[in-house]
Scaffold this active site. Sequence first.
Site, PDB file in Angstrom:
ATOM      1  N   LYS A 129       0.854  -1.191   0.000  1.00 43.87           N
ATOM      2  CA  LYS A 129       0.000   0.000   0.000  1.00 43.87           C
ATOM      3  C   LYS A 129       0.890   1.242   0.000  1.00 43.87           C
ATOM      4  O   LYS A 129       1.712   1.424   0.887  1.00 43.87           O
ATOM      5  CB  LYS A 129      -0.900   0.001   1.235  1.00 43.87           C
ATOM      6  CG  LYS A 129      -1.693   1.301   1.434  1.00 43.87           C
ATOM      7  CD  LYS A 129      -2.396   1.322   2.789  1.00 43.87           C
ATOM      8  CE  LYS A 129      -2.987   2.689   3.091  1.00 43.87           C
ATOM      9  NZ  LYS A 129      -3.586   2.778   4.445  1.00 43.87           N
ATOM     10  N   ARG A 156      -7.551  -0.276   1.436  1.00 44.41           N
ATOM     11  CA  ARG A 156      -8.113  -1.532   0.925  1.00 44.41           C
ATOM     12  C   ARG A 156      -8.646  -1.376  -0.499  1.00 44.41           C
ATOM     13  O   ARG A 156      -8.749  -2.356  -1.243  1.00 44.41           O
ATOM     14  CB  ARG A 156      -9.204  -2.032   1.871  1.00 44.41           C
ATOM     15  CG  ARG A 156     -10.431  -1.144   1.985  1.00 44.41           C
ATOM     16  CD  ARG A 156     -11.224  -1.381   3.249  1.00 44.41           C
ATOM     17  NE  ARG A 156     -10.527  -0.883   4.424  1.00 44.41           N
ATOM     18  CZ  ARG A 156     -10.964  -1.017   5.669  1.00 44.41           C
ATOM     19  NH1 ARG A 156     -12.121  -1.630   5.909  1.00 44.41           N
ATOM     20  NH2 ARG A 156     -10.273  -0.539   6.680  1.00 44.41           N
ATOM     21  N   LYS A 194      -9.705  13.395   8.207  1.00 48.41           N
ATOM     22  CA  LYS A 194      -9.124  13.044   9.500  1.00 48.41           C
ATOM     23  C   LYS A 194      -9.029  14.284  10.392  1.00 48.41           C
ATOM     24  O   LYS A 194      -8.984  15.403   9.887  1.00 48.41           O
ATOM     25  CB  LYS A 194      -7.714  12.476   9.306  1.00 48.41           C
ATOM     26  CG  LYS A 194      -7.639  11.118   8.651  1.00 48.41           C
ATOM     27  CD  LYS A 194      -6.193  10.690   8.488  1.00 48.41           C
ATOM     28  CE  LYS A 194      -6.081   9.322   7.856  1.00 48.41           C
ATOM     29  NZ  LYS A 194      -6.522   8.247   8.757  1.00 48.41           N
ATOM     30  N   ASP A 203     -11.900   7.314   4.126  1.00 56.88           N
ATOM     31  CA  ASP A 203     -10.654   7.111   4.868  1.00 56.88           C
ATOM     32  C   ASP A 203     -10.278   5.637   4.946  1.00 56.88           C
ATOM     33  O   ASP A 203      -9.229   5.296   5.468  1.00 56.88           O
ATOM     34  CB  ASP A 203     -10.770   7.705   6.278  1.00 56.88           C
ATOM     35  CG  ASP A 203      -9.425   7.832   6.968  1.00 56.88           C
ATOM     36  OD1 ASP A 203      -8.402   7.903   6.259  1.00 56.88           O
ATOM     37  OD2 ASP A 203      -9.389   7.863   8.210  1.00 56.88           O
TER      38      ASP A 203
END
Length: 497
Positions: free
Chosen positions: A267, A353, A279, A349
């Site tokens: 990643k 994945r 965030k 956020d």
Amino acid sequence: MELVVKSVAAASLKTATLVLPVAEGGKLGAIAKAIDEATGGALASVLKRGDLAGKVGQTLLLHSLPNLKAERVLLVGTGKDAELGDRSWRKVVTAVLAVLKGLNGSDAALALDDVKVAGRDAFYGKTRLLAESLLDGQYVFDQFKSKKAEPRALKKITLLSAKAGASDVERAVKHAVAIANGMGFTRDLGNLPPNVCHPSYLAEQAKALGKEFKGLKVEVLDEKKIKDLGMGAFYAVGQGSDQPPRLIVLNYQGGKKSEKPFVLVGKGITFDTGGISLKPGAGMDEMKFDMGGAASVFGTLRAVLELQLPINLVCLLACAENMPSGGATRPGDIVTTMSGQTVEILNTDAEGRLVLCDTLTYAERFKPQAVIDIATLTGACIVALGSHTSGLMGNDDDLVGQLLDAGKRADDRAWQLPLFDEYQEQLDSPFADIANIGGPKAGTITAGCFLSRFAKAYNWAHLDIAGTAWISGGKDKGATGRPVPLLTQYLLDRANA
């Protein structure tokens, strides 16, 4: 810093500093006893005065002892136990290095053969950990400082070894140097600021690696190619940023052409604002470390290239920047992945994945022996395991077991978490095949469950390194270089090296 191995008597070696172990209670091993005899009992005299108790990591520097070629002798405490654990052994090495770095000597010799480390053989295992600790302890990141770190006088450390184990010690040093160089590369990439280290920059680093090491093929897929391949989830993450996403493909053929490759997927979110699901501002600067998975794959590949391991290895780096803008993905958007599965993005956020799932599908074309993805994926993993242990999940018990074993032997440990079917239900969506988050419970596991749906074609494991890839806050803030030791050990085992 250079590490060399010699099989000579400690008393006869000319060096700026000779390092000797002392157990609690002033107990000396065979090597230290020989030095004590050569110096007319100088060590025993000092210890009798109580100047060194011998506790783990305690040090005492002695100057100009008679009948020695060494200018100084550094005594280091090794504790009262017959065998040290890995953590205590590292404390001993760290304490030694701290003293040596403060001296003006250009070299030192370590006579630590007498020290026993639990679970590690007397030569390779113990020395590998020692050498990695020494080399990693020399790391400095000051390229953006106006005033650079003062150059250190210490240039060489000699490891004194019995002749019977010299070849194993030399092999340990060779492996440790490659791993430390890989960790340094990983740390450098992680510590770079996000205005420098973006997806295109990582692509340039890959090309530079390809020029440095012949036999490494490098391909960079731009945003058009990512979109054309149907990687709707990957593309969605990068669409809110002015920095375009990149899928970097690095192919090393060190084994036979007929051998299936191992695939590492990293990643590479070079900065993670959270996107529209923004965030909190406090600590957001540390989101430059969100490419730690890709950085660790870079570092592992570098170690493999330096060692020229006889394996085939493909590295896939899923690189993007997650930013909020008028073009950014929104909560509620539905995207179609390369596999054809649709994903409802409930939280932007949970972007790691999304880049990984399409990259895992892309990995199928290499017909891999095994695929391991590495990602700073979930804050929940830090809650579960803290900052000492990486989270591990997978669909193949043998692969998971191999990684757990590699982590123990590399002192870069992981811990297995379950992927029970019950957790999969948390990802149900009323509007798409799958949601990208599974609610507040078991966040690390549901993230693994999400990825597992895209890794059914091969043996797969997932490492969540959110807690281990960097040290947060304070003066020690920075990338750690993990899990390069674990991954390199796994590949060393596959190569029987």
